[in-house]
Design an enzyme around this catalytic site. Structure first.
Site, mmCIF file in Angstrom:
data_model
loop_
_atom_site.group_PDB
_atom_site.id
_atom_site.type_symbol
_atom_site.label_atom_id
_atom_site.label_comp_id
_atom_site.label_asym_id
_atom_site.label_seq_id
_atom_site.Cartn_x
_atom_site.Cartn_y
_atom_site.Cartn_z
ATOM 1 N N GLY A 1 -45.801 -22.829 5.761
ATOM 2 C CA GLY A 1 -44.750 -22.359 4.806
ATOM 3 C C GLY A 1 -43.710 -23.428 3.961
ATOM 4 O O GLY A 1 -44.068 -24.676 4.254
ATOM 5 N N SER B 1 -43.198 -17.472 2.962
ATOM 6 C CA SER B 1 -42.201 -18.199 2.083
ATOM 7 C C SER B 1 -42.486 -17.750 0.481
ATOM 8 O O SER B 1 -41.423 -17.726 -0.407
ATOM 9 C CB SER B 1 -42.242 -19.810 1.847
ATOM 10 O OG SER B 1 -41.536 -20.041 3.348
ATOM 11 N N GLY C 1 -35.065 -13.223 -4.374
ATOM 12 C CA GLY C 1 -33.921 -13.620 -5.426
ATOM 13 C C GLY C 1 -33.674 -14.912 -5.452
ATOM 14 O O GLY C 1 -33.305 -15.208 -6.604
ATOM 15 N N HIS D 1 -32.280 -5.645 6.195
ATOM 16 C CA HIS D 1 -32.076 -5.966 4.660
ATOM 17 C C HIS D 1 -31.727 -4.286 4.008
ATOM 18 O O HIS D 1 -32.265 -3.571 4.221
ATOM 19 C CB HIS D 1 -33.136 -6.517 3.743
ATOM 20 C CG HIS D 1 -32.603 -6.895 2.489
ATOM 21 N ND1 HIS D 1 -32.393 -6.152 1.648
ATOM 22 C CD2 HIS D 1 -32.610 -8.258 2.044
ATOM 23 C CE1 HIS D 1 -32.194 -7.087 0.301
ATOM 24 N NE2 HIS D 1 -32.109 -8.108 0.638
ATOM 25 N N ARG E 1 -28.891 -6.244 -6.941
ATOM 26 C CA ARG E 1 -27.287 -5.708 -6.678
ATOM 27 C C ARG E 1 -26.554 -7.057 -7.197
ATOM 28 O O ARG E 1 -25.438 -6.864 -7.947
ATOM 29 C CB ARG E 1 -27.270 -5.417 -5.252
ATOM 30 C CG ARG E 1 -27.295 -4.156 -4.762
ATOM 31 C CD ARG E 1 -27.173 -3.887 -3.169
ATOM 32 N NE ARG E 1 -28.295 -4.976 -2.365
ATOM 33 C CZ ARG E 1 -27.829 -5.522 -1.283
ATOM 34 N NH1 ARG E 1 -26.736 -5.689 -0.641
ATOM 35 N NH2 ARG E 1 -28.763 -6.421 -1.028
ATOM 36 N N SER F 1 -31.712 -18.867 3.265
ATOM 37 C CA SER F 1 -33.077 -19.130 4.128
ATOM 38 C C SER F 1 -33.890 -19.950 3.370
ATOM 39 O O SER F 1 -34.391 -21.038 4.190
ATOM 40 C CB SER F 1 -33.673 -17.695 4.460
ATOM 41 O OG SER F 1 -34.831 -17.988 5.011
HETATM 42 C C1 LIG Z 1 -39.740 -9.915 1.518
HETATM 43 C C2 LIG Z 1 -38.551 -11.271 1.552
HETATM 44 C C3 LIG Z 1 -37.875 -11.832 0.541
HETATM 45 C C4 LIG Z 1 -36.979 -13.010 0.980
HETATM 46 N N1 LIG Z 1 -36.269 -13.522 0.019
HETATM 47 C C5 LIG Z 1 -35.592 -14.343 0.339
HETATM 48 C C6 LIG Z 1 -34.642 -15.069 -0.743
HETATM 49 O O1 LIG Z 1 -34.582 -14.542 -1.822
HETATM 50 N N2 LIG Z 1 -33.749 -16.011 -0.470
HETATM 51 C C7 LIG Z 1 -33.819 -16.663 0.850
HETATM 52 O O2 LIG Z 1 -33.248 -17.531 0.945
HETATM 53 N N3 LIG Z 1 -34.597 -16.234 1.776
HETATM 54 C C8 LIG Z 1 -35.548 -15.139 1.325
HETATM 55 N N4 LIG Z 1 -36.258 -14.510 2.364
HETATM 56 C C9 LIG Z 1 -36.463 -15.385 3.722
HETATM 57 C C10 LIG Z 1 -37.393 -16.438 3.517
HETATM 58 O O3 LIG Z 1 -38.420 -16.317 2.773
HETATM 59 C C11 LIG Z 1 -38.114 -17.174 5.123
HETATM 60 O O4 LIG Z 1 -36.967 -16.891 6.044
HETATM 61 C C12 LIG Z 1 -38.418 -18.554 4.650
HETATM 62 O O5 LIG Z 1 -39.228 -18.601 3.491
HETATM 63 C C13 LIG Z 1 -39.212 -18.969 5.837
HETATM 64 O O6 LIG Z 1 -39.991 -19.950 5.611
HETATM 65 P P1 LIG Z 1 -40.682 -20.766 6.848
HETATM 66 O O7 LIG Z 1 -41.331 -22.072 6.009
HETATM 67 O O8 LIG Z 1 -39.921 -20.975 7.904
HETATM 68 O O9 LIG Z 1 -41.767 -19.784 7.356
HETATM 69 P P2 LIG Z 1 -43.038 -19.009 6.567
HETATM 70 O O10 LIG Z 1 -43.103 -19.144 5.231
HETATM 71 O O11 LIG Z 1 -43.201 -17.611 6.979
HETATM 72 O O12 LIG Z 1 -44.265 -19.849 7.144
HETATM 73 C C14 LIG Z 1 -44.783 -19.520 8.374
HETATM 74 C C15 LIG Z 1 -46.057 -20.432 8.485
HETATM 75 O O13 LIG Z 1 -46.467 -20.359 9.998
HETATM 76 C C16 LIG Z 1 -47.746 -20.176 10.003
HETATM 77 N N5 LIG Z 1 -47.989 -19.531 11.593
HETATM 78 C C17 LIG Z 1 -47.236 -18.586 11.870
HETATM 79 N N6 LIG Z 1 -47.695 -18.454 13.235
HETATM 80 C C18 LIG Z 1 -48.519 -19.380 13.573
HETATM 81 C C19 LIG Z 1 -49.436 -19.871 14.720
HETATM 82 N N7 LIG Z 1 -49.217 -19.115 15.794
HETATM 83 N N8 LIG Z 1 -50.384 -20.844 14.337
HETATM 84 C C20 LIG Z 1 -50.556 -21.542 13.158
HETATM 85 N N9 LIG Z 1 -49.695 -21.155 12.102
HETATM 86 C C21 LIG Z 1 -48.710 -20.085 12.282
HETATM 87 C C22 LIG Z 1 -47.992 -18.986 8.793
HETATM 88 O O14 LIG Z 1 -49.218 -19.073 8.575
HETATM 89 C C23 LIG Z 1 -47.217 -19.745 7.931
HETATM 90 O O15 LIG Z 1 -47.821 -20.670 7.252
HETATM 91 C C24 LIG Z 1 -37.121 -13.467 2.072
HETATM 92 C C25 LIG Z 1 -37.937 -12.943 3.209
HETATM 93 C C26 LIG Z 1 -38.808 -12.085 2.991
HETATM 94 C C27 LIG Z 1 -39.306 -11.245 4.063
#
Ligand SMILES: Cc1cc2nc3c(=O)[nH]c(=O)nc-3n(C[C@H](O)[C@H](O)[C@H](O)COP(=O)(O)OP(=O)(O)OC[C@H]3O[C@@H](n4cnc5c(N)ncnc54)[C@H](O)[C@@H]3O)c2cc1C
Ligand code: HEM
Ligand code: HEM
Ligand code: SF4
Ligand code: F3S
Ligand code: FES
Lengths: 206, 603, 247
Positions: free
Chosen positions: B14, B44, B49, B257, B273, B410
């Site tokens: 992500g 991600s 927003g 949320h 909002r 985030s």
């Molecule tokens: C609907 C929604 C809307 C959001 N809107 C916002 C926003 O507007 N602003 C904001 O700041 N934040 C927002 N967030 C939060 C934010 O999007 C996430 O917290 C952030 O994108 C997480 O990014 P990441 O790279 O940590 O994880 P992710 O993008 O979730 O990536 C996780 C990665 O790990 C991999 N993975 C998982 N488990 C394993 C495993 N066991 N082995 C190998 N690979 C694995 C997955 O395949 C993926 O590639 C939102 C979240 C949601 C759910």
């Protein structure tokens, strides 16, 4: 470095396409003069003759026809693997514009054969006169021949300009559905016109 | 034995995982990212927003700076965050966002001149000055003093992830998608890589790396109703916990949320909002000002969710076959605004609810959304307990969110942490070699293969999906927005029983190839352990802080509980071992009133 | 009265030597607000836990769940059963390697595509952390975003008979991506450079204007107009190259 060949061939395909479309619609309008009578038709034919439009234009169109064929043939699936892929894709996905392309390919094959014969016959028997044409249409299988060629050409031409417009953006997505409707109307119009012309030739007493 | 060697192994592709990977690849290290799904489908991409960064370009963000962002973040966290990390974060967010811009993110820009906007349903005017034209603009989000959430319509996460993945392609970061890390290879001191199952073929592989990063996102799917993607099942946290030596921080801090839609639990962004949308009850009247006169709908998420919950408990929710809900009203924003700035919301409403948000009200209720807790790291992103193991993004407890993450913080965290942790990993890689112990690798592979064999050969036992559903229901029923001792005790007891039963899972399918049931069966015991960390941590934390609201301990207790929970899971136990550390060592802003949310404070 | 729907699902597990490709039938009572995401998961949980399919966001934003639904490529998570007839046939997207049943390997395809068209901002400028961002007109930003909304679901490839026929055709998704870079002022590539990657029969000149892509794209990306835009730009570029003195 990428060569310019595919791009240039695509240009040529468009240009030959446009030439042929314009020619075919004018060709139909020219023939339509027979509706007014053999006199009108003959004087138009004379006019073309006088300015060497038939003698020079005819072979030129024949050339364009040939070039277009070679260009467009690149797109026709030749291997059976490709044909199968295309067919199965089209069958699975009942989608109008994809089927229209199939119509274009099938009509193209007919047009290639019949069109070439037609041009050969007409151009080796100049000048064009209403009487000669009527005689031809009234003998042998020529009527069947034209009845087949006519819709095939009109379909191919109609779909042809529609597709050109799509590919090069003369037709924007917002106008697509209107353009497609116009294409159907125009094609129908020219097929009907062609039928009237054929009937008129049939009824012309020599 | 198939083994793949690399310098850096990122578990997760992500925003966080790829941002770290890019840093390492730019420094010339070989980098492999694992992902359950193609990298661009990582969750991600679902963020809508915006991303917070104190640029202060738009007029309503005028005067914004990292200091203000810092205050908002610390208050938002209810003083649960590590202030040193929060400081680093806010200082670097503007750099990170500009770098994302440099890489091609189409941030919305300031347009000079007068325009109207809405706040709490009221129409107001603003005028953007000419000299800021074309700079990155921002929108309002909850819990912030200025407009600070930079955005690309309401597809911000997607619009960030694609360019970032492009950069990863450019620098040759390898992505092995459809792979799942099943366990870490370690010797109790050092992390050496991971055992990985290929989700295309079902084969096991060993990845050996000089440094390993867990960036696997959140674990929202331990709840039945969650805005998270279905792949957010906590894979990374599970393998960290399974080492027995790496602690997870603040697992009880789970964010709900305010605006998940009913019935599908899909999120509609806080931007609704922020842009002036309001929350209405069954009488179609606004109720937030009654609870929070000052911030109203734009108080922090924990506060708004609690108010909504309370309001529904008073019988003022809208009844539906899917339970009570409230309304989100964005009709007054106008069709044009909705179709340009809230496009995804528009699409979601039309496709999933069959309603037009410019004409109709959106049914919403608080829904599990974000995991503040995760793999506990130091400020450099190095996990506690194992050398060579790092973590970043939602998977980590870095910890700038404390007990409540602010909307937009985030996305920033992923790229800011990615940048900072990435640099630290590069330093680490420059000075660190591992000695390979093939026995260790073979053992770990064998252990996982045996788990699989056992699952495939058992001919009677528990159904995988039944147990998963049971776990999810327990969390929904007993570890929700409001918590109390009785419920939490029930949750812990029942989860322990479920955990016990997961020792006896039986597949209904053959388990060959990429069998999805087998994948879940392998993950499930770990998920239940995560659930236990949440429930048990919540039971033990006898105060209310941020998203952790205890009905039996309604006050925030800074005297006894200004601490972070650390949950470890030594082998053969059926409960985590909890320890605590001070929430923050460096205190820039001493605990005080948040300015919203009410509730007492014990100091 | 609620309907009982018949689902014909393509089944084949390439890793299992005993598995043979074919359709398998399932029946499920329709409930209110049912969509294919929920339906398939119920089938998997209750009737056959081995069915492979992909869902991720289940909200129409990640592109994981592309499949052929009653002959039409689309996103399963966004397809309501109420909009379908009593019989639902589900096939994996053609044009991608099959992982199993309804699941296909889009990841490798798109990665290769992105590598081929060099899908990243090309610039000589170094990133300077001290510097303010470069100004951009908001309309340009919005236009880029519009094209960037593509979720790489693969529906446009599955719906393009040209792409099915010619495996090396890059497809509408790639042309849209290039169009996105063409309008982005940060990308310093000129038409000359774009021509190198898409001025070919695998690129824009392979497109025959079938418009299946445009008609299935779940994000309503204006593919038709982007394809035409790229064709015109690349067409002119070819002519320019023919001019004397031009490389
Ligand atoms: C609907 C929604 C809307 C959001 N809107 C916002 C926003 O507007 N602003 C904001 O700041 N934040 C927002 N967030 C939060 C934010 O999007 C996430 O917290 C952030 O994108 C997480 O990014 P990441 O790279 O940590 O994880 P992710 O993008 O979730 O990536 C996780 C990665 O790990 C991999 N993975 C998982 N488990 C394993 C495993 N066991 N082995 C190998 N690979 C694995 C997955 O395949 C993926 O590639 C939102 C979240 C949601 C759910
Ligand atoms: C010799 C016989 C012919 C053959 C084999 C043939 C074949 C084709 C094919 C396969 C196409 C589709 C090309 C593509 O989609 O890229 C095509 C397009 C077209 N044809 Fe023909 N055609 C023939 C004759 C004609 C004639 C006689 C006309 C007009 C009078 C014509 C007008 C067009 C036009 C306008 C197009 C669209 C051009 C384009 O898509 O670039 N064709 N033809
Ligand atoms: C090269 C120049 C051409 C000339 C001079 C020409 C001339 C004529 C003439 C004189 C007729 C009347 C019937 C006859 O005499 O047999 C005719 C009819 C016809 N021609 Fe052509 N033609 C030419 C090219 C083409 C081409 C390329 C096509 C399509 C492939 C075509 C398709 C037809 C059709 C379908 C008819 C039937 C008329 C109708 O019913 O409208 N012609 N043409
Ligand atoms: S262009 Fe549309 S159909 Fe094609 S991959 Fe992108 S979103 Fe899917
Ligand atoms: S369907 Fe295919 S042929 Fe062109 S217009 Fe779309 S890419
Ligand atoms: S599951 Fe993400 S688009 Fe359908």
């Amino acid at each position: 470095m990428t060569t310019s060949r595919p791009a240039c061939l695509d240009w040529l395909q468009m240009l030959t396409g446009i030439c042929l479309v314009v020619f075919m619609y004018l060709h139909a309008l020219f023939l339509a003069s027979i509706i007014l009578g053999p006199g009108a038709f003959n004087s138009l034919a004379d006019f073309f003759e006088k300015y060497y439009l038939a003698q020079k234009g005819g072979p030129a169109i024949a050339l364009v026809f040939l070039v277009h064929f070679f260009l467009a043939a690149r797109k026709i699936p030749l291997s059976s693997r490709e044909q199968k892929k295309f067919l199965s894709a089209a069958k699975m996905f009942r989608h109008r514009d994809t089927w229209l392309w199939m119509v274009q390919v099938v009509s193209a094959v007919v047009v290639l054969l019949l069109g070439a014969i037609h041009m050969w016959v007409v151009l080796t028997d100049l000048p064009i006169t209403a009487e000669k044409s009527a005689a031809r249409i009234q003998t042998g299988y020529w009527l069947v021949f034209y009845m087949l060629l006519l819709p095939m050409v009109e379909l191919h031409v109609g779909i042809g300009w529609y597709r050109l417009g799509i590919k090069w953006g003369f037709i924007k997505s917002a106008a697509r559905h209107r353009a497609k409707r116009a294409e159907y109307y125009l094609t129908t119009f020219f097929i009907l016109l062609g039928l009237i012309i054929l009937v008129r030739f049939l009824l012309l007493s020599s | 034995m198939r083994v793949i060697y690399t310098d850096l192994l990122c578990i997760g592709a992500g925003l966080a995982g790829e941002r770290v990977a890019i840093e390492a690849a730019q420094a010339g290290f070989e980098t492999v990212c694992l992902s359950l799904v193609p990298s661009r489908r990582s969750h991600s991409s679902a963020a809508q927003g915006g991303m917070q960064a104190a640029l202060g370009n738009c007029i309503k963000g005028h005067g914004d700076c990292p200091d203000v962002h810092f205050q908002d973040t610390v208050k938002g966290s209810d003083w649960g965050c590590d202030q040193e990390v929060a400081r680093m974060f806010v200082d670097n967010a503007p750099v990170a966002i500009r770098q994302m811009d440099y890489w091609g993110v189409p941030w919305n820009r300031v347009v000079a001149g007068r325009s109207c906007y809405y706040k709490g349903g009221e129409r107001l005017e603003k005028e953007e000055p000419l000299e800021k034209t074309g700079l990155i603009t921002a929108r309002d989000f909850g819990g912030t003093a200025r407009w600070r959430a930079c955005f690309c319509s309401d597809g911000t996460g997607h619009a960030m992830l694609y360019p970032l993945d492009n950069v990863a392609v450019k620098y040759g970061v390898q992505v092995h998608d459809r792979t799942e890390a099943l366990s870490l290879i370690h010797n109790g001191e050092q992390c050496l890589g991971a055992v990985v199952r290929c989700l295309k073929t079902g084969r096991l592989l060993a990845y050996l790396a000089r440094a390993t990063l867990i960036a696997s996102g959140g674990f929202g799917r331990i709840y039945r109703a969650s805005t998270n993607a279905v792949i957010n099942e906590g894979g990374g946290q599970i393998i960290a916990l399974d080492t027995g030596v790496v602690p997870l921080g603040n697992m009880e801090a789970v964010q709900f949320h305010p605006t998940g839609i009913v019935p599908t639990d899909i999120l509609v962004t806080e931007g609704c909002r922020g842009d002036g949308g309001t929350l209405l009850d069954v009488k179609q009247e606004r109720f937030m000002p009654g609870y929070e006169p000052e911030k109203a709908e734009l108080a922090s998420r924990d506060v708004v969710s609690r108010c909504m919950h309370e309001h529904m408990a008073r019988g003022l929710g809208v009844k539906s076959p899917y339970g009570d809900h409230l309304w989100l009203d964005i009709r007054h924003l106008g069709r044009e605004h909705i179709s340009v700035k809230l496009r995804e919301v528009d699409e979601i409403c039309k496709n999933f609810l069959g309603i037009d948000p410019a004409e109709q009200l959106i049914p919403v209720r608080p829904t599990q959304h974000y995991s503040m807790g995760g793999v506990r790291t130091d400020k450099n992103g190095a996990a506690y307990g194992l050398k060579g193991l790092f973590s970043a993004g939602e998977a980590a407890c870095w910890d700038m969110h404390g007990f409540n993450r602010l909307g937009g913080n985030s996305l920033s965290e992923t790229v800011v942490a990615g940048m900072i942790v990435g640099r630290k990993i590069v330093e680490f890689l420059q000075g660190h070699e591992i000695s390979l112990n093939t026995g260790l690798v073979r053992n770990e592979l064998k252990k996982q293969q045996e788990r699989i064999n056992r699952l495939m050969s058992r001919d009677s036992g528990e159904r995988v999906y039944d147990l998963r559903n049971r776990m999810q229901d327990i969390l929904m029923d007993y570890v929700g927005i409001f918590r109390n001792e009785k419920d939490l005790n029930t949750a812990v007891d029942e989860l322990r029983e479920v955990l016990h039963r997961t020792g006896n899972l039986k597949l209904s399918s053959s388990g060959t190839g990429a069998d999805p049931e087998l994948a879940l069966a392998l993950r499930l015991p770990g998920m239940v352990r995560l659930a236990l960390c949440v429930a048990y941590g919540a039971l033990e934390r006898r105060e209310s802080r941020g998203s952790h609201a205890r009905q039996d301990y309604p006050a925030r207790n800074d005297r006894d509980w200004l601490v972070r929970t650390l949950a470890c899971w030594p082998e053969s136990r059926d409960l985590p071992r909890l320890e605590y550390e001070p929430a923050t060592r460096i205190v820039e802003i001493p605990p005080g009133d948040r300015g919203y949310g009410g509730g007492g404070v014990i100091s | 009265m609620s309907r009982k729907l018949k689902y014909s699902i393509f089944r084949y597990n390439p890793v299992d030597p005993d598995s043979k490709p074919g359709m398998q039938e399932f029946f499920l009572q329709e409930t209110e607000n049912l969509n294919l995401f929920v339906a398939l998961n119920i089938l998997r949980e209750v009737q056959d836990p081995s069915i492979q399919f992909d869902f991720c966001c289940r909200a129409g934003i990640c592109g994981a769940c592309g499949m052929v639904i009653n002959g039409r490529p689309g996103l399963a998570c966004r397809t309501k059963t109420a909009d379908l007839p009593d019989q639902v046939s589900l096939l994996p997207l053609p044009g991608f390697r099959l992982v199993g049943d309804l699941s296909v390997d889009t990841g490798s395809w798109f990665r290769a595509m992105n590598e081929k068209i060099r899908s990243w901002v090309h610039t000589d400028k170094e990133f300077d952390p001290q510097e303010q961002e470069v100004c951009m007109d908001n309309r340009v930003a919005e236009k880029i975003y519009e094209l960037d909304r593509c979720i790489e679901c693969g529906c446009c490839i599955a719906a393009c008979a040209t792409a099915q026929m010619r495996v090396d055709f890059l497809g509408a998704v790639a042309m849209n991506r290039i169009a996105r870079f063409m309008i982005d002022p940060r990308d310093k590539r000129g038409h000359k450079d774009y021509f190198e990657v898409v001025g070919t029969d695998q690129g824009i000149f392979g497109c025959m204007g079938l418009l299946g892509c445009q008609d299935v794209c779940p994000k309503n990306i204006p593919l038709q107009d982007q394809l035409a835009y790229v064709r015109r730009k690349m067409g002119w570029q070819a002519l320019r190259r023919l001019m004397p003195g031009q490389a």
